[in-house]
Structures are given as structure tokens and as C-alpha cells.
Design a protein around this motif. Structure first.
Motif, PDB file in Angstrom:
ATOM      1  N   PHE A  74      55.223  -6.193 -28.109  1.00 32.72           N
ATOM      2  CA  PHE A  74      56.485  -5.739 -28.669  1.00 32.72           C
ATOM      3  C   PHE A  74      57.175  -4.875 -27.615  1.00 32.72           C
ATOM      4  CE2 PHE A  74      58.892  -2.432 -30.879  1.00 32.72           C
ATOM      5  CZ  PHE A  74      59.734  -3.203 -31.663  1.00 32.72           C
ATOM      6  N   LYS A  75      58.370  -5.247 -27.220  1.00 29.83           N
ATOM      7  CA  LYS A  75      59.085  -4.554 -26.136  1.00 29.83           C
ATOM      8  C   LYS A  75      59.474  -3.132 -26.543  1.00 29.83           C
ATOM      9  CE  LYS A  75      59.315  -8.232 -23.520  1.00 29.83           C
ATOM     10  NZ  LYS A  75      58.017  -8.576 -23.054  1.00 29.83           N
ATOM     11  N   ILE A  76      59.400  -2.231 -25.561  1.00 25.79           N
ATOM     12  CA  ILE A  76      59.793  -0.838 -25.746  1.00 25.79           C
ATOM     13  C   ILE A  76      60.923  -0.555 -24.755  1.00 25.79           C
ATOM     14  CG2 ILE A  76      59.096   1.550 -25.556  1.00 25.79           C
ATOM     15  CD1 ILE A  76      56.867   0.853 -27.106  1.00 25.79           C
ATOM     16  N   PRO A  77      62.110  -0.190 -25.230  1.00 25.64           N
ATOM     17  CA  PRO A  77      63.211   0.062 -24.296  1.00 25.64           C
ATOM     18  C   PRO A  77      62.979   1.321 -23.458  1.00 25.64           C
ATOM     19  CG  PRO A  77      63.914   0.379 -26.591  1.00 25.64           C
ATOM     20  CD  PRO A  77      62.491  -0.059 -26.624  1.00 25.64           C
TER      21      PRO A  77
ATOM     22  N   GLY B 125      55.026  -3.310 -23.217  1.00 30.33           N
ATOM     23  CA  GLY B 125      55.322  -3.029 -24.619  1.00 30.33           C
ATOM     24  C   GLY B 125      54.074  -2.608 -25.366  1.00 30.33           C
ATOM     25  N   LEU B 126      54.107  -2.755 -26.687  1.00 29.47           N
ATOM     26  CA  LEU B 126      52.981  -2.372 -27.546  1.00 29.47           C
ATOM     27  C   LEU B 126      52.317  -3.604 -28.135  1.00 29.47           C
ATOM     28  CD1 LEU B 126      54.343   0.608 -29.689  1.00 29.47           C
ATOM     29  CD2 LEU B 126      52.703   0.706 -27.813  1.00 29.47           C
ATOM     30  N   ARG B 127      51.018  -3.499 -28.341  1.00 34.45           N
ATOM     31  CA  ARG B 127      50.251  -4.554 -28.993  1.00 34.45           C
ATOM     32  C   ARG B 127      49.447  -3.905 -30.110  1.00 34.45           C
ATOM     33  NH1 ARG B 127      46.663  -9.295 -27.177  1.00 34.45           N
ATOM     34  NH2 ARG B 127      45.812  -9.842 -29.195  1.00 34.45           N
TER      35      ARG B 127
ATOM     36  N   VAL C 122      46.332  -3.413 -32.017  1.00 36.04           N
ATOM     37  CA  VAL C 122      44.899  -3.629 -31.829  1.00 36.04           C
ATOM     38  C   VAL C 122      44.181  -2.929 -32.972  1.00 36.04           C
ATOM     39  CG1 VAL C 122      42.914  -3.287 -30.308  1.00 36.04           C
ATOM     40  CG2 VAL C 122      45.169  -3.735 -29.317  1.00 36.04           C
ATOM     41  N   ARG C 123      43.798  -3.714 -33.959  1.00 34.88           N
ATOM     42  CA  ARG C 123      43.075  -3.208 -35.130  1.00 34.88           C
ATOM     43  C   ARG C 123      43.797  -2.027 -35.791  1.00 34.88           C
ATOM     44  NH1 ARG C 123      38.860  -6.405 -34.645  1.00 34.88           N
ATOM     45  NH2 ARG C 123      37.974  -6.818 -32.611  1.00 34.88           N
ATOM     46  N   GLY C 124      45.123  -2.183 -35.965  1.00 32.35           N
ATOM     47  CA  GLY C 124      45.915  -1.183 -36.649  1.00 32.35           C
ATOM     48  C   GLY C 124      46.435  -0.059 -35.776  1.00 32.35           C
ATOM     49  N   GLN C 125      46.158  -0.092 -34.468  1.00 33.65           N
ATOM     50  CA  GLN C 125      46.623   0.938 -33.541  1.00 33.65           C
ATOM     51  C   GLN C 125      47.619   0.308 -32.575  1.00 33.65           C
ATOM     52  OE1 GLN C 125      43.623   2.417 -30.837  1.00 33.65           O
ATOM     53  NE2 GLN C 125      44.892   4.115 -30.150  1.00 33.65           N
ATOM     54  N   GLY C 126      48.760   0.955 -32.365  1.00 38.77           N
ATOM     55  CA  GLY C 126      49.726   0.500 -31.372  1.00 38.77           C
ATOM     56  C   GLY C 126      49.244   0.893 -29.987  1.00 38.77           C
ATOM     57  N   VAL C 127      48.899  -0.100 -29.166  1.00 38.31           N
ATOM     58  CA  VAL C 127      48.342   0.160 -27.837  1.00 38.31           C
ATOM     59  C   VAL C 127      49.349  -0.279 -26.780  1.00 38.31           C
ATOM     60  CG1 VAL C 127      46.483  -0.455 -26.245  1.00 38.31           C
ATOM     61  CG2 VAL C 127      45.970  -0.091 -28.659  1.00 38.31           C
ATOM     62  N   PRO C 128      49.753   0.621 -25.856  1.00 35.73           N
ATOM     63  CA  PRO C 128      50.649   0.222 -24.776  1.00 35.73           C
ATOM     64  C   PRO C 128      49.964  -0.807 -23.882  1.00 35.73           C
ATOM     65  CG  PRO C 128      50.356   2.611 -24.821  1.00 35.73           C
ATOM     66  CD  PRO C 128      49.374   2.028 -25.781  1.00 35.73           C
ATOM     67  N   VAL C 129      50.720  -1.830 -23.471  1.00 34.55           N
ATOM     68  CA  VAL C 129      50.198  -2.875 -22.599  1.00 34.55           C
ATOM     69  C   VAL C 129      50.865  -2.731 -21.235  1.00 34.55           C
ATOM     70  CG1 VAL C 129      49.987  -5.362 -22.214  1.00 34.55           C
ATOM     71  CG2 VAL C 129      49.743  -4.417 -24.528  1.00 34.55           C
ATOM     72  N   ILE C 130      50.041  -2.628 -20.208  1.00 35.65           N
ATOM     73  CA  ILE C 130      50.486  -2.401 -18.834  1.00 35.65           C
ATOM     74  C   ILE C 130      50.246  -3.649 -18.000  1.00 35.65           C
ATOM     75  CG2 ILE C 130      50.003  -1.050 -16.745  1.00 35.65           C
ATOM     76  CD1 ILE C 130      51.248   0.548 -19.042  1.00 35.65           C
ATOM     77  N   ASP C 131      51.239  -4.029 -17.185  1.00 32.35           N
ATOM     78  CA  ASP C 131      51.030  -5.081 -16.198  1.00 32.35           C
ATOM     79  C   ASP C 131      50.531  -4.392 -14.938  1.00 32.35           C
ATOM     80  OD1 ASP C 131      51.202  -7.048 -14.215  1.00 32.35           O
ATOM     81  OD2 ASP C 131      52.898  -8.024 -15.204  1.00 32.35           O
TER      82      ASP C 131
ATOM     83  N   ALA D 259      53.516  10.198 -20.655  1.00 35.26           N
ATOM     84  CA  ALA D 259      54.574   9.336 -21.185  1.00 35.26           C
ATOM     85  C   ALA D 259      53.961   8.182 -21.973  1.00 35.26           C
ATOM     86  CB  ALA D 259      55.442   8.799 -20.053  1.00 35.26           C
ATOM     87  N   LEU D 260      52.890   7.605 -21.458  1.00 40.77           N
ATOM     88  CA  LEU D 260      52.243   6.502 -22.154  1.00 40.77           C
ATOM     89  C   LEU D 260      51.580   6.991 -23.432  1.00 40.77           C
ATOM     90  CD1 LEU D 260      50.688   4.570 -19.176  1.00 40.77           C
ATOM     91  CD2 LEU D 260      52.647   3.889 -20.556  1.00 40.77           C
ATOM     92  N   ALA D 261      50.998   8.174 -23.395  1.00 38.93           N
ATOM     93  CA  ALA D 261      50.345   8.703 -24.585  1.00 38.93           C
ATOM     94  C   ALA D 261      51.369   8.923 -25.687  1.00 38.93           C
ATOM     95  CB  ALA D 261      49.619  10.000 -24.259  1.00 38.93           C
ATOM     96  N   SER D 262      52.587   9.381 -25.322  1.00 37.94           N
ATOM     97  CA  SER D 262      53.593   9.593 -26.355  1.00 37.94           C
ATOM     98  C   SER D 262      54.060   8.268 -26.935  1.00 37.94           C
ATOM     99  CB  SER D 262      54.777  10.399 -25.807  1.00 37.94           C
ATOM    100  OG  SER D 262      55.475   9.665 -24.830  1.00 37.94           O
ATOM    101  N   VAL D 263      54.121   7.218 -26.117  1.00 33.36           N
ATOM    102  CA  VAL D 263      54.461   5.891 -26.636  1.00 33.36           C
ATOM    103  C   VAL D 263      53.370   5.423 -27.579  1.00 33.36           C
ATOM    104  CG1 VAL D 263      54.715   3.462 -25.996  1.00 33.36           C
ATOM    105  CG2 VAL D 263      55.918   5.221 -24.697  1.00 33.36           C
ATOM    106  N   ALA D 264      52.118   5.615 -27.179  1.00 35.22           N
ATOM    107  CA  ALA D 264      51.000   5.169 -28.015  1.00 35.22           C
ATOM    108  C   ALA D 264      50.966   5.929 -29.329  1.00 35.22           C
ATOM    109  CB  ALA D 264      49.678   5.358 -27.261  1.00 35.22           C
ATOM    110  N   GLY D 265      51.367   7.182 -29.291  1.00 37.24           N
ATOM    111  CA  GLY D 265      51.336   7.978 -30.506  1.00 37.24           C
ATOM    112  C   GLY D 265      52.559   7.775 -31.379  1.00 37.24           C
TER     113      GLY D 265
END
Length: 164
Positions: free
Chosen positions: A37-40, A48-50, A52-61, A152-158
Motif C-alpha cells: 500500500f503506497k505511502i505518500p 509502502g505498507l504490507r 503482516v498478521r494484522g500489523q502494518g509493516v513498512p516495505v523497503i526496496d 521516520a520508518l517507526a512512525s510510519v509503522a506505528g
């Protein structure tokens, strides 16, 4: 738990022709690739986010994070879901890999430091290098690789919004 105190277990994976490894204890699971799921306004390497078992996990290339060229997804593309210790918290992160190979032990005495090329270059994410089968495996220091962008990634994940 490793079978021998003089070795540690690693998950090996590829980005193009290069082989990398992360400690097995950091890998929560390995998933087939699905478009996140894209994050602007995120960093260029945040896909974006994926869920994973009910948790929004940031996905990094990881290719983009390491300034490598972007690759086309294939049937072998996977997402390694990692739990990365950063200070007093653990960052859940999905890392895109072109292909995941295996869990393998590396002897501690076979792990060399990052090569010195005589000039400054960004090698702080390299925990070590192992010679193997006519090539090298680069062991990634996950905490160092993501420590500068971890908050920054932790705030997206949270689920928190970034403040400009």
C-alpha cells in the motif's frame, strides 16, 4: 541457536548478482511479494505498507536504499520480514529480495571486515564479508543501515503521520 559457539546462522538472499546475508534471528518470516500500500511523501526506497498478521509493516526496496538500480519483480521476489533492534525498540520492516537462498552458518573467523578502498565510502552498513563459492556474501548490519531513518520508518509503522 547456533550449533557451535564459533559460528552464527544467516539467511542469504540476492539483489541482482550480489549475495547478501542477515542474521537468522532477525528474520520473522519470508513472504511472497505483493505490491505494498503506497505511502505518500516517504523516502524513495519506502515502497509502502504490507499487512503482516494484522500489523502494518513498512516495505523497503533494499536496492534503492543501497543506490543500486531498481529491478523488475519476478516469481522469485520475496519480502523478508525483519525485527531490527534499534536502541530500546524493535523496528518491524519488510525487505524486498530478488531471491532468498537458504539459512547457512558462517564461522566467525571466516567473516572479514568491510574492504578498505583508500577513500571514504558508505560501508558502515557492512557487518562483514564472507568468501564463498568463488564470490562474496555481504553481511548487512541492519541496525546501522536503518538507524539514520529508523525513527521516520517507526512512525510510519506505528501509524503516526510525519510532521514537516
Amino acid at each position: 541457536m547456533s550449533r557451535n559457539a564459533s559460528e552464527s546462522q544467516f539467511v542469504t538472499f540476492s539483489l541482482g548478482e550480489e549475495v547478501f546475508a542477515v542474521p537468522v534471528e532477525a528474520v520473522r518470516e519470508i513472504l511472497d511479494y505483493e505490491e505494498p500500500f503506497k505511502i505518500p511523501h516517504g523516502p524513495h526506497y519506502l515502497l509502502g505498507l504490507r499487512d503482516v498478521r494484522g500489523q502494518g509493516v513498512p516495505v523497503i526496496d533494499l536496492r534503492l536504499k543501497l543506490d543500486m538500480p531498481k529491478a523488475m519483480r519476478t516469481p522469485h521476489t520475496r519480502i523478508l520480514v525483519l525485527d531490527i533492534p534499534l536502541g530500546n525498540k524493535v523496528l518491524a520492516l519488510g525487505l524486498v529480495a530478488d531471491k532468498v537462498f537458504e539459512v547457512t552458518p558462517f564461522r566467525h573467523d571466516s567473516i572479514e571486515g568491510a574492504p578498505d578502498i583508500g577513500v571514504r565510502w558508505r560501508s558502515d552498513y557492512i557487518q562483514g564479508v564472507v568468501r564463498r563459492e568463488g564470490g562474496f556474501v555481504v553481511i548487512i548490519d541492519l541496525a546501522r543501515l536503518f538507524s539514520d531513518s529508523g525513527s521516520a520508518l517507526a512512525s510510519v509503522a506505528g501509524g503516526a503521520q510525519a510532521v514537516a
